[in-house]
Write an enzyme that holds these catalytic residues in place. Structure first.
Site, PDB file in Angstrom:
ATOM      1  CD  GLU A 116      43.266  11.962  34.979  1.00 21.05           C
ATOM      2  OE1 GLU A 116      44.056  12.162  35.123  1.00 21.05           O
ATOM      3  OE2 GLU A 116      43.182  10.948  36.578  1.00 21.05           O
ATOM      4  CG  HIS A 140      37.437  11.911  35.508  1.00 24.03           C
ATOM      5  ND1 HIS A 140      37.442  10.249  34.304  1.00 24.03           N
ATOM      6  CD2 HIS A 140      37.808  11.499  36.334  1.00 24.03           C
ATOM      7  CE1 HIS A 140      38.191   9.789  34.524  1.00 24.03           C
ATOM      8  NE2 HIS A 140      38.194   9.634  36.100  1.00 24.03           N
ATOM      9  CG  HIS A 142      36.253   6.670  38.572  1.00 23.30           C
ATOM     10  ND1 HIS A 142      36.423   6.897  39.362  1.00 23.30           N
ATOM     11  CD2 HIS A 142      36.429   7.672  38.334  1.00 23.30           C
ATOM     12  CE1 HIS A 142      37.924   7.573  39.511  1.00 23.30           C
ATOM     13  NE2 HIS A 142      38.162   7.828  38.454  1.00 23.30           N
ATOM     14  CD  GLU A 170      18.255   7.758  24.881  1.00 22.96           C
ATOM     15  OE1 GLU A 170      18.944   7.157  26.126  1.00 22.96           O
ATOM     16  OE2 GLU A 170      17.706   8.798  25.117  1.00 22.96           O
ATOM     17  CG  HIS A 211      40.960   5.437  35.639  1.00 22.59           C
ATOM     18  ND1 HIS A 211      42.191   5.659  36.060  1.00 22.59           N
ATOM     19  CD2 HIS A 211      39.770   7.018  36.040  1.00 22.59           C
ATOM     20  CE1 HIS A 211      41.792   7.430  36.129  1.00 22.59           C
ATOM     21  NE2 HIS A 211      40.364   7.362  36.643  1.00 22.59           N
TER      22      HIS A 211
HETATM   23  O1  2HA Z   1      40.598  12.462  40.861  1.00 25.06           O
HETATM   24  O2  2HA Z   1      39.399  10.452  39.179  1.00 25.06           O
HETATM   25  O3  2HA Z   1      41.302  10.025  37.504  1.00 25.06           O
HETATM   26  C1  2HA Z   1      39.796  11.305  41.488  1.00 25.06           C
HETATM   27  C2  2HA Z   1      40.540  11.094  39.738  1.00 25.06           C
HETATM   28  C3  2HA Z   1      41.669  10.632  38.879  1.00 25.06           C
HETATM   29 ZN    ZN Z   2      39.717   9.061  37.784  1.00 21.88          ZN
END
Ligand code: 2HA
Ligand code: ZN
Length: 272
Positions: A116, A140, A142, A170, A211
């Protein structure tokens, strides 16, 4: 001095591990990047390999020319960063055109920055511009509950923002600009990078439907804290929906009072 021992690298490793402990980074899920500050770049002198080979980024980011990024590796497990930093994270330097990068430290044995990286760098580019250089971090993750909500709520910036704000007093103070949503797209490329960075002009929290979540912050702590706050709010919402839904809530006028008291601008479009 080794690079792993520098203060900002230690802090990055600790926060990467905290993110793993939160349950946001199964397998190789998620990635993390930090635009290294000028005074920290000075500390790298003599410790990095400036002769490394250049690779194309896949997007063009002219305002990031010559910047150094600490970044997690493609296919690497965030839980392993603390055990072996040199294998799992690296420092990538952007060239003078903003088109190529080279790995000047870490990511040993031929590893590469996160898949990414285009989304990270395009978001860094926008954030550098709109914050006058203050924002340095993209994370980023999950995030289980935020992802779950993208199956149930309409994929609409206003609906998501308002629902998440209502779940904890908050929240509007922590993310006053709200939450932007990217509809489902193929990850890893220039198209999703562009869609994400467009939303980053306005938002510090951007959800990728089905995602995960991208956040931006000035510091490692602020980015982590923002992810944590948004995901906690989503967890509360999942519980509330599971218990049959809201019976009472924070009203639009309550939010206006909150904005005044905490001196934050809460856009009226979220308060309809
Ligand atoms: O690195 O999260 O979006 C793996 C991921 C791809
Ligand atoms: Zn991801």
């Amino acid at each position: 001095m080794k690079i792993e021992e520098l203060g900002f690298v230690q802090n990055y490793i600790r926060i990467t591990h905290d993110a793993w402990l939160k349950g946001w980074h199964e397998r190789n899920g998620g990635n993390f990047s930090y635009r290294i500050a000028e005074d920290e770049v000075v500390e790298l002198k003599g410790l990095v390999n400036e002769d490394a080979q250049s690779q194309p980024i896949g997007v063009t980011v002219p305002n990031l020319a010559n910047e150094y990024f600490l970044v997690t590796g493609s296919g690497k497990y965030l839980r392993n960063v603390i055990i072996s930093p040199e294998e799992n994270i690296g420092i990538a330097k952007i060239d003078e055109k903003g088109e190529n990068y080279k790995v000047v430290w870490g990511l040993i044995n031929g590893a590469k920055p996160t898949s990414e990286f285009p989304s990270h760098l395009m978001s860094h580019s926008i954030k550098k511009e709109v914050t006058g250089g203050k924002n340095r971090v993209i994370l980023h993750s999950h995030t289980t509950n935020l992802i779950a909500l993208t199956f149930v709520l309409p994929l609409d910036n206003i609906v998501f923002t308002r629902e998440l704000w209502e779940m904890a007093t908050e929240c509007p103070v922590v993310f006053p600009s709200g939450v932007g949503i990217v509809p489902w797209m193929v990850p890893g490329g220039a198209a999703i990078a562009k869609a994400t960075s467009e939303l980053m002009k306005e938002y510090d929290v951007v959800l990728w439907a089905h995602h995960g979540t991208f956040v931006s912050g000035e510091t490692l702590d602020l980015a982590f804290g923002l992810m944590d706050t948004a995901e906690k709010s989503a967890e509360i919402l999942v519980k509330v929906l599971s218990m049959g839904g809201k019976k009472q809530t924070i009203t639009a006028d309550n939010f206006r009072q909150l904005g005044k008291a905490f001196n934050v601008n809460l856009p009226e479009k979220f308060l309809k």
